[in-house]
Design a protein around this motif. Structure first.
Motif, PDB file in Angstrom:
ATOM      1  N   GLU A 132       0.823  -1.215   0.000  1.00 10.32           N
ATOM      2  CA  GLU A 132       0.000   0.000   0.000  1.00 10.32           C
ATOM      3  C   GLU A 132       0.857   1.265   0.000  1.00 10.32           C
ATOM      4  N   TRP A 154       1.383   0.893  -4.328  1.00  8.28           N
ATOM      5  CA  TRP A 154       0.178   1.643  -4.677  1.00  8.28           C
ATOM      6  C   TRP A 154       0.394   3.153  -4.534  1.00  8.28           C
ATOM      7  N   ARG A 178      -2.439   2.763 -12.005  1.00  7.59           N
ATOM      8  CA  ARG A 178      -3.544   2.253 -11.191  1.00  7.59           C
ATOM      9  C   ARG A 178      -4.688   1.774 -12.077  1.00  7.59           C
ATOM     10  N   ARG A 217      -3.248  -7.269  -8.959  1.00  5.71           N
ATOM     11  CA  ARG A 217      -4.345  -6.612  -8.251  1.00  5.71           C
ATOM     12  C   ARG A 217      -4.640  -7.353  -6.952  1.00  5.71           C
ATOM     13  N   ILE A 227      -2.236  -6.331  -4.171  1.00  7.18           N
ATOM     14  CA  ILE A 227      -2.572  -5.036  -3.587  1.00  7.18           C
ATOM     15  C   ILE A 227      -3.798  -5.148  -2.694  1.00  7.18           C
TER      16      ILE A 227
END
Length: 249
Positions: free
Chosen positions: A132, A136, A144, A168, A171
């Motif tokens: 994160e 991200w 994204r 994905r 994350i």
């Protein structure tokens, strides 16, 4: 010598277990993202533990090293479950968890899930919540959108010719296993080692963990000029010293 166990969801997990003294805690080494149990720090600690007569466990998470599975199918929750199964099934009594990079996050998840089995913790460039706060947070809007649309993106790796495949699922599962967004009790001795030249794990992350955790005896050692590998002879000696100090309780 590599041995194998059946891990969670039938994943075949490779490990190396050194027997040793029962009057002191055992040591468990938890490696980093895309690393394996034959890396420099793990090998050095194995030799040190054998010379001292200490119990020592290291493992490859699923999709890593000699363990079964594809790396890109894994997630933080899967790898924490692998580590938890290994500690539960292969060790007895209290253990000192030594977590390198992502392994520091895994160690904190184990400490949260099974505190009765943890005698102490040593973090080496510990990277809790890095999916994160790293992947991200550092992605731009186009990346994204691509991740949400395609299910993955690829990032150049400093440690391999092959890119890191960021999925994905990695994350989203990471968000389910964050440790810095809620109370983090660590009722045992903790030592954190962090290089100031670490390009992957910023010093600020170490300071945030130090500030956030509820721990009666937690210390952070900043090493000027040390990078993320933290594997030169001086750094390896610092790791030995930190583990020995935590083992003494």
């Amino acid at each position: 010598m590599t041995e194998f166990m059946d891990g969670p969801q039938g994943r075949r997990i490779a490990y190396d277990l050194i027997p040793g003294r029962e009057d002191v805690p055992g040591v468990v080494f938890l490696g980093g993202f895309r690393s394996d149990m034959r890396g420099t720090k793990a090998e050095h600690l194995a030799g040190w533990a054998r010379a001292q007569g200490y119990r020592f466990l290291r493992l490859d998470y699923s999709g890593h090293g000699e363990s079964a599975g594809r790396f890109e199918d894994g997630s933080i929750g899967d790898w924490a479950a692998d580590a938890m199964a290994a500690v539960s099934g292969l060790t007895t009594g209290p253990q000192v968890l030594v977590g390198s990079s992502m392994g520091g996050w895994i160690a904190l998840l184990l400490a949260r899930a099974m505190p009765e089995r943890v005698a102490g913790l040593v973090g080496i460039a510990a990277a809790p919540d890095f999916t994160e706060n790293g992947f991200w947070a550092n992605a731009d809007e186009a990346q994204r959108e691509a991740l949400l649309r395609d299910g993955q993106w690829q990032l150049p790796s400093d440690y391999s010719d092959e890119p890191d495949v960021i999925t994905r699922r990695l994350i989203e599962d990471g968000r389910d296993h964050l440790v810095l967004d809620r109370p983090l009790p660590l009722p045992f001795k903790v030592r954190l080692l962090q290089g100031t030249a670490d390009a992957e794990v910023p010093v600020e992350w170490a300071l945030r963990l130090l500030d956030h955790a509820d721990c009666p005896d937690m210390r952070l050692l900043l090493v000027k000029g040390a990078d993320h590998r933290f594997s030169d002879p001086d750094c390896l000696t610092m790791i030995e010293d930190a583990v020995a100090e935590v083992m003494r309780g």
